[in-house]
Design an enzyme around this catalytic site. Structure first.
Site, PDB file in Angstrom:
ATOM      1  N   TYR A 115       0.693  -1.283   0.348  1.00  0.00           N
ATOM      2  CA  TYR A 115      -0.033   0.093  -0.104  1.00  0.00           C
ATOM      3  C   TYR A 115       0.944   1.449   0.000  1.00  0.00           C
ATOM      4  O   TYR A 115       0.736   1.951  -0.703  1.00  0.00           O
ATOM      5  CB  TYR A 115      -1.194  -0.023   1.128  1.00  0.00           C
ATOM      6  N   LEU A 117      -8.587   1.073  11.773  1.00  0.00           N
ATOM      7  CA  LEU A 117      -7.574   1.461  10.988  1.00  0.00           C
ATOM      8  C   LEU A 117      -7.706   2.610  10.133  1.00  0.00           C
ATOM      9  O   LEU A 117      -8.925   3.072   9.667  1.00  0.00           O
ATOM     10  CB  LEU A 117      -7.696   0.340   9.764  1.00  0.00           C
ATOM     11  N   GLU A 118      -6.830   3.420   9.806  1.00  0.00           N
ATOM     12  CA  GLU A 118      -6.970   4.778   9.077  1.00  0.00           C
ATOM     13  C   GLU A 118      -6.104   4.660   7.880  1.00  0.00           C
ATOM     14  O   GLU A 118      -5.053   4.311   7.949  1.00  0.00           O
ATOM     15  CB  GLU A 118      -6.656   6.140   9.914  1.00  0.00           C
ATOM     16  N   GLN A 133       1.055  -4.653   9.428  1.00  0.00           N
ATOM     17  CA  GLN A 133       1.955  -5.506  10.213  1.00  0.00           C
ATOM     18  C   GLN A 133       2.027  -5.274  11.815  1.00  0.00           C
ATOM     19  O   GLN A 133       2.401  -3.995  11.985  1.00  0.00           O
ATOM     20  CB  GLN A 133       3.064  -6.062   9.730  1.00  0.00           C
ATOM     21  N   GLN A 149     -13.848  -2.554  21.820  1.00  0.00           N
ATOM     22  CA  GLN A 149     -14.662  -2.063  20.750  1.00  0.00           C
ATOM     23  C   GLN A 149     -14.749  -2.829  19.556  1.00  0.00           C
ATOM     24  O   GLN A 149     -13.839  -3.915  19.354  1.00  0.00           O
ATOM     25  CB  GLN A 149     -13.749  -0.766  19.981  1.00  0.00           C
TER      26      GLN A 149
END
Length: 189
Positions: free
Chosen positions: A115, A137-138, A157, A181
């Site tokens: 990515y 995740l952002e 990772q 969460q």
């Protein structure tokens, strides 16, 4: 403080449910042979997957981004195998995996190079001792073009570090606001 190996990660996942669901080895293809961005246990870490639920940032409401008073209308909910992030924007997602971090462990999470080499940055804060939950995740699309994120494939990772001394106060002890969460979790104060 030392980094933990694949043997330790497998043992903790199998004996203490540290990661669920858990892939004991690297997975690089689907059962039908289609190549994917890898996930699962690596030499000194665990490659996490992105689930298929996303919150894509939009500026339709022309509001100010305020972490202490975040407007939920700043996101469009999306569920699917591929998420398209608009140029110079971002999206939130969550991991497929649910984590239970031991009291003596702190993790650091780094985006996968697949990515990063496309201008897509994955940001995740450390998982603190005794934190548990799905990881939010952002994804930042730093490019001037739309960018794809693939659900159920590797995105980052996690590296596990074990301290030589147990902390006095863990995330669970202090009642951390993101404890337990589920789903994509927005900012809390």
């Amino acid at each position: 403080m030392s980094i933990k190996s694949d043997k330790w990660i497998r043992r903790m996942a199998e004996e203490h449910n540290m990661i669920e669901p858990f892939a004991p080895n690297q997975v690089r293809a689907t059962e039908d042979g289609r190549k994917i961005v890898s996930y699962g246990t690596s030499s000194y870490g665990y490659d996490i997957r992105c689930a298929d639920e996303f919150k894509i940032f939009t500026n339709i409401n022309s509001t100010i981004v305020d972490p202490k008073n975040f407007d939920e209308k700043s996101f469009v909910d999306f569920k699917g195998d591929v998420c398209i992030i608009p140029p110079n924007s971002f999206a939130l997602a969550r991991t497929v995996e649910y984590f239970r971090i031991p009291r003596s462990v702190l993790t650091v999470c780094l985006g996968k190079s697949t990515y990063a080499r496309c201008g897509i940055i994955v940001n995740v804060t450390p998982f603190e001792p005794e934190w548990e939950g799905h990881v939010t995740l952002e994804f930042s699309n730093t490019t001037p073009l739309p960018a794809k994120i693939y659900a159920n494939e590797g995105v980052a990772q996690v590296l596990f570090f074990e301290s030589d001394e147990i902390c006095d106060v863990s995330y669970a002890d202090r009642g951390g606001k993101y404890q337990g969460q589920h789903g994509v979790t927005l900012p809390k104060t």
